[in-house]
Design an enzyme around this catalytic site. Structure first.
Site, PDB file in Angstrom:
ATOM      1  N   THR A 286       0.863  -1.186   0.000  1.00 14.51           N
ATOM      2  CA  THR A 286       0.000   0.000   0.000  1.00 14.51           C
ATOM      3  C   THR A 286       0.896   1.233   0.000  1.00 14.51           C
ATOM      4  O   THR A 286       1.904   1.277   0.705  1.00 14.51           O
ATOM      5  CB  THR A 286      -0.922   0.018   1.229  1.00 14.51           C
ATOM      6  OG1 THR A 286      -1.736  -1.153   1.177  1.00 14.51           O
ATOM      7  CG2 THR A 286      -1.835   1.235   1.225  1.00 14.51           C
ATOM      8  N   PHE A 288       1.134   5.183   0.805  1.00 16.96           N
ATOM      9  CA  PHE A 288       0.483   6.193   1.642  1.00 16.96           C
ATOM     10  C   PHE A 288       1.021   7.573   1.281  1.00 16.96           C
ATOM     11  O   PHE A 288       2.178   7.702   0.863  1.00 16.96           O
ATOM     12  CB  PHE A 288       0.810   5.935   3.115  1.00 16.96           C
ATOM     13  CG  PHE A 288       0.201   4.666   3.663  1.00 16.96           C
ATOM     14  CD1 PHE A 288      -1.015   4.684   4.332  1.00 16.96           C
ATOM     15  CD2 PHE A 288       0.850   3.434   3.499  1.00 16.96           C
ATOM     16  CE1 PHE A 288      -1.570   3.521   4.843  1.00 16.96           C
ATOM     17  CE2 PHE A 288       0.297   2.271   3.997  1.00 16.96           C
ATOM     18  CZ  PHE A 288      -0.926   2.311   4.672  1.00 16.96           C
TER      19      PHE A 288
END
Ligand code: PEP
Ligand code: MN
Length: 687
Positions: A286, A288
């Site tokens: 992921t 960010f």
């Protein structure tokens, strides 16, 4: 006390004593790392004052090569030494970047508050801790129920930074965050890429079959579908973040409940790990973004990214014109995302990320021009890029040197490309007439078709975990770039070993991950293409299948490079037409492999057609590699044929090796023993 004294005095079977020595050594390693960091921090002051570049890849390469050599003398393998020092160098780079950032963005001292969505132990929290690791004492992390509340808290100065997930490699973009960022009065000041490792957690060690409920964030459940399909009797329940799911299991004290979350969240709330790494895709990351009220300045020596929001006028070629501006300024666009424009059905806003810094004159010129082609342009910020890039040690340093003196004579470089009258040909996409520049294929950072000679090696067939790991280690240690291993074997006799199938493929993938080597494996049937492509980095189509047109078509539909071997009775025209079948389906990543053809000669298994290499380089833009193993059929011919092939200028080579060829389940007689392979690599890379 000196480490060597300790080791000498060691009483071998005194476990406790040995452990104490290990603790002592670990302490010394830590101390040394601390001193190293202090020195690196001193260097940055000089670099900063004298405007010197932050990184010097030549020096890093030399440093790694030197360490690999010293490590080898101590019995440490090159892969291990490289991994350890990549971490150390990365830490220095991170510290030095932070120093530069702080010196041009002075901030008030004191505690900083970082907001994230979820509760402690959520992936956002873990990633935020990683991002702020170097200043963690001054940071307070504050969980919020929603992304919108995180953004609002920064806007209203209740907190200093918003830490928000923007995209996931399995689930894609997080639209809500994109929409919030376009309207927020915030600037992006950093990014973090975090590996998401899902675990199944429960109150205590229980059999999977006894579980009745699994809790997690909807995304996390979706990312573990394959694993969850084994738990048929389990109900799934959604939670706003993974850590909340963990907390719920703890609160309910019900051993039939489980949660999917990080191991860290499990530890935080006192749950037991039932299974690790349960996501369908292992590479689950992921990204960010970190946002603040004010933009930061990024020193031009720090590799940076810039994010923008644009809308384009409602006219032909509007988006194209905007993108052309970036192209004209040689700007590398890394992401383009479209989102519906609020309150304006079927109109879109575009998010762009590119490599570059708004402090750079070229970027400024591009943005100025871009504002003329767009109806709205908002700069979200320039910030340091997370991918700091690892300097690879030279292949030369990876190849173990010969102990005794050796002659420097060896085969010459690439032969000149022949000038030849063009005959009319029936393939188009494979032809140089269609594409003049060489196709360079990149697999996990390894290039095939460029100036570097790329070696792929491994056993004919994957036989066991021990065997494939031993081969992978050997390939890596010698500077080989790609690991081969057959799992579906095309054997002349149906009674011969047919390969371990998908179980073998899993072992091959595991070895590839352990030694950071992309993997290549043969796919035999059209029905297996998709499944093999999910795991393998390169699909091989074997000589016996070069004209299996339905297999070629299937391989042309997946986004994986294909190593196409020349059929043993095929002309070069037929070979290139076989490639054309793959290219025609959309997959432009074909690597041709000359592996010998059948002639009237029977002494060798096949006749290696060396002339084919320069001819193919003339006819096609596709990369060409040589397989001396299947051409020779006998070990003693493999090295001379490989060296002869190297001299005619292919882009690489694929060669079979085996830790114990006498025991090999296929093609043992042609497998190089490890020392022969080391010798070959030395000769190729002149070591
Ligand atoms: C192989 O590479 O294992 C193989 C079977 O090769 P070929 O298709 O060239 O015979
Ligand atoms: Mn073989």
């Amino acid at each position: 006390m000196d480490i060597t004294d300790i080791t000498d005095d060691l009483e071998k079977n005194d476990l406790e004593k040995i452990r104490q020595q290990i603790n002592l050594i670990d302490g010394q390693i830590l101390k040394a790392l601390g001193s190293r960091r202090d020195l690196s921090n001193q260097i940055i002051q000089t670099k900063s004052e004298q405007q010197m570049p932050l990184r010097d890849s030549r020096r890093e390469e030399e440093l790694l090569s030197r360490l690999i050599k010293s490590g080898r003398d101590l019995g440490l393998d090159a892969h291990f030494v490289t991994r350890v020092f990549h971490e150390i160098i990365d830490d220095s780079v991170r510290s030095q970047q932070l120093f530069l950032l702080k010196s041009i963005n002075p901030a008030e001292e004191g505690t900083k508050r970082v907001g994230f969505q979820g509760i402690e132990g959520a992936f956002s929290h873990l990633a935020a801790q990683k991002f702020f690791a170097k200043e963690i004492e001054q940071i307070v992390f504050v969980g919020h129920p929603t992304f919108a509340e995180v953004v609002q808290a920064v806007e209203q100065s209740a907190i200093d930074y918003a830490f928000l997930p923007i995209e996931n490699t399995t689930a894609g973009s997080i639209n809500e965050v994109y929409d919030l960022l376009s309207e927020a009065r915030l600037a992006i000041i950093g990014e973090e890429v975090f590996r998401v490792e899902h675990c199944l957690l429960a109150l205590e060690e229980v059999p999977l079959a006894s579980l009745r409920k699994v809790f997690s964030h909807p995304q996390a459940l979706a990312q573990c579908m394959k694993f969850l399909s084994q738990l048929e009797t389990c109900q799934r329940e959604y939670f706003a973040d993974t850590a909340m799911a963990v907390r719920k299991v703890k609160e309910d004290q019900d051993p039939t409940q489980a949660a999917i979350a990080s191991e860290d969240a499990g530890r935080r709330y006192g749950l037991t790990v039932l299974r690790r790494d349960i996501a369908d895709q292992r590479d689950n990351f992921t990204r960010f973004l970190v946002a603040a009220r004010h933009p930061i300045k990024v020193d031009l020596r720090i590799p940076a990214k810039t994010s923008l929001v644009i809308t384009t006028p409602d006219e032909p070629r509007a988006l194209l014109n905007a993108l052309n501006v970036l192209g004209k300024h040689d700007i590398n666009l890394t992401k383009l995302e479209s989102r519906p424009k609020p309150r304006t059905p079927f109109q879109y806003i575009f998010y762009l990320d590119f490599v570059g810094n708004i402090a750079d004159e070229n970027v400024q010129a591009a943005l100025e021009e871009l504002s003329g082609t767009t109806s709205f342009l908002k700069i979200l910020g320039s910030y340091p890029m997370e991918a700091r890039g690892k300097t690879a040690p030279s292949i030369q340093s990876m190849v173990p040197p010969k102990k005794e003196a050796q002659s420097s004579e060896g085969p010459g470089g690439a032969a000149a490309e022949p000038k030849k009258a063009k005959a009319k040909v029936s393939y188009k996409l494979a032809s140089r007439d269609t594409k003049a520049d060489n196709t360079v294929i990149t697999v996990r950072g390894v290039k095939i078709g460029g100036p570097e000679f790329t070696v792929m090696a491994g056993p004919c067939a994957v036989e066991s975990k021990e065997q494939i790991f031993a081969c992978a280690r050997q390939v890596k240690e010698c500077g080989g770039r790609i690991l081969r291993g057959g799992c579906f074997k095309p054997r002349t006799s149906p009674y011969s070993f047919q390969g371990l199938g998908f179980a073998g493929l899993e072992l091959l993938a595991e070895a590839g991950r352990e030694y950071d080597l992309p993997i290549v494996t043969e796919v035999l049937s059209p029905g297996d293409v998709e499944a093999v492509a999910k795991v393998a980095d390169i699909l091989q189509i074997g000589a016996r299948n070069m004209q299996n047109f339905s297999l070629l078509r299937e391989a042309g539909k997946v986004n994986r490079p294909v190593l196409l071997k020349r059929g043993m009775m095929s002309t070069l025209d037929e070979f290139l037409n076989a490639a054309e079948h793959i290219l025609g389906q959309g997959n432009q990543q074909v690597i041709l492999c000359e592996r010998g053809i059948r002639t009237f000669e029977t002494v060798t298994r096949n006749t290696l057609d060396l002339g084919a290499i320069p001819i193919l380089k003339h006819l096609t833009h596709l990369p060409i590699v040589v397989d001396p193993s299947h051409a020779a059929g006998q070990r003693d011919l493999v090295v001379p044929l490989a060296l002869a092939a190297h001299a005619v200028g292919p882009h690489g080579m694929i060669v079979e090796i085996h830790p114990d060829p006498e025991k090999a389940l296929s093609d043992g007689p042609q497998a190089l023993r490890f020392p022969d392979f080391v010798g070959l690599m030395r000769e190729i890379y002149k070591k």
